[in-house]
Structure formats: structure tokens, C-alpha cells
Design a protein around this motif. Sequence first.
Motif, PDB file in Angstrom:
ATOM      1  N   PHE A 160      37.660  32.753  36.627  1.00 32.90           N
ATOM      2  CA  PHE A 160      38.574  33.837  36.949  1.00 32.90           C
ATOM      3  C   PHE A 160      39.631  33.460  37.980  1.00 32.90           C
ATOM      4  N   THR A 161      39.700  32.179  38.336  1.00 33.34           N
ATOM      5  CA  THR A 161      40.845  31.678  39.096  1.00 33.34           C
ATOM      6  C   THR A 161      41.916  31.142  38.153  1.00 33.34           C
ATOM      7  N   GLN A 209      43.209  35.415  34.107  1.00 37.89           N
ATOM      8  CA  GLN A 209      43.662  36.553  34.912  1.00 37.89           C
ATOM      9  C   GLN A 209      44.744  37.347  34.184  1.00 37.89           C
ATOM     10  N   HIS A 224      41.732  40.632  35.552  1.00 45.40           N
ATOM     11  CA  HIS A 224      40.719  40.633  36.606  1.00 45.40           C
ATOM     12  C   HIS A 224      40.767  39.317  37.369  1.00 45.40           C
ATOM     13  N   ALA A 225      40.353  39.386  38.612  1.00 44.97           N
ATOM     14  CA  ALA A 225      40.155  38.203  39.430  1.00 44.97           C
ATOM     15  C   ALA A 225      38.773  38.334  40.064  1.00 44.97           C
TER      16      ALA A 225
END
Length: 193
Positions: A45-46, A51, A56-57
Motif C-alpha cells: 500500500f505504499t 493507492q 487507500h494507504a
Amino acid sequence: MPSLVPPVLPGGALSGREQPTLYADGALTLRPFRPADAPAVALAFTDPAIQRWHTHAMASADEAVAWINQWRVHWAAERAASWAVTDADDALVGRVGLREINLFDGVAEVAYWVLPEARGRGVVVRATEALARWSFEELGLHRLTLRHSTLNQPSCRAAEKAGFALEGVERSALLHTDGWHDMHLHARLTDLA
């Protein structure tokens, strides 16, 4: 008020069983997420593409553990299901899952993401095909949908390769960080499984 049609699947169709491990062509395994997957999920999620399309992060591995634990709750509540997609070495390469499960109507929405180093190798297609087979043949769903931004052409190609026919465009249907996006709606029916 009584329904004139019976439910496609009764309550308990998910919660009454353990979440299975599924196998896809090319040595991919779809298994329930484990807390040990948290560092890889947090790292996923980086990724700017994950993203962008998933909006979402994740700030930490602890946040990823909470997310993973929530999937068990979703399975028990029969709302959603999520699988870690792993390679032959059990390394996480992506995620595939069902959102918006409606057992009464026999429908659910497919969602997925793949780590950057695993893209372009057919991971999404193979994992989505394995999930569709299980959803139709083992669980007994009737229809699976799949939605993505019309700007996400790789996702569109993967959906079509996995047997999800394009049905239309949902205009201004989902808010992303850069504004409202039109969404392609794809679907696959049990008869075509």
C-alpha cells in the motif's frame, strides 16, 4: 413479506465453513491472509498504483494486521472474503477477493491488486479465474461483477482475459484522489464458468 423466489444461497454458506485455499495455474496459491503477511501488505500500500486505484494507504504493519484480522470478521459475517495470492515460495504477490457478497441473490464483486514486481505475468488473470471457479462451482454464486476506473486499462485487459465481459460504463461512480471516475462494469456468469 415473503419472497416469491428462494435464496440462491442460504445464510451460513460462508460462515459455516473454513475459508479454503485455492490453486491457480502457474504455481499460484490463494490462501487466507496471515498476520505474518502484514509487512508485505503494508509495503504494497505504499505503491502509487495500488493507492491510486484502491484509494487507500497503510501507515504501518500494525495497521496491516488490523486489516488482515478484519477479513476474518468479514468472512464470518458473509460480507466479503479476501485471499493472499502467493507464488511457489509462499511469497505474497497480490490479493484477490469478493466484496459486496449477497448470498440471497447469489452475487458478489471481485477486487484485486498485484505487487509491482509481479505485474505483467498474468497473476491477476490466473487468480481471478481460480476465484471465479470456486465461487461458481464450490460456493454456488450465480454472478460475479468487477469494476475499475475506465482509466485503468491494465485492469480492463485482465478482467476481459479472466472471462469478465464488459457490460457498460457507470458514469462518475467512484471518488478517487484526483476526482470522480467513470467505472467499467464487467461481469461473469456461472453458465460461462
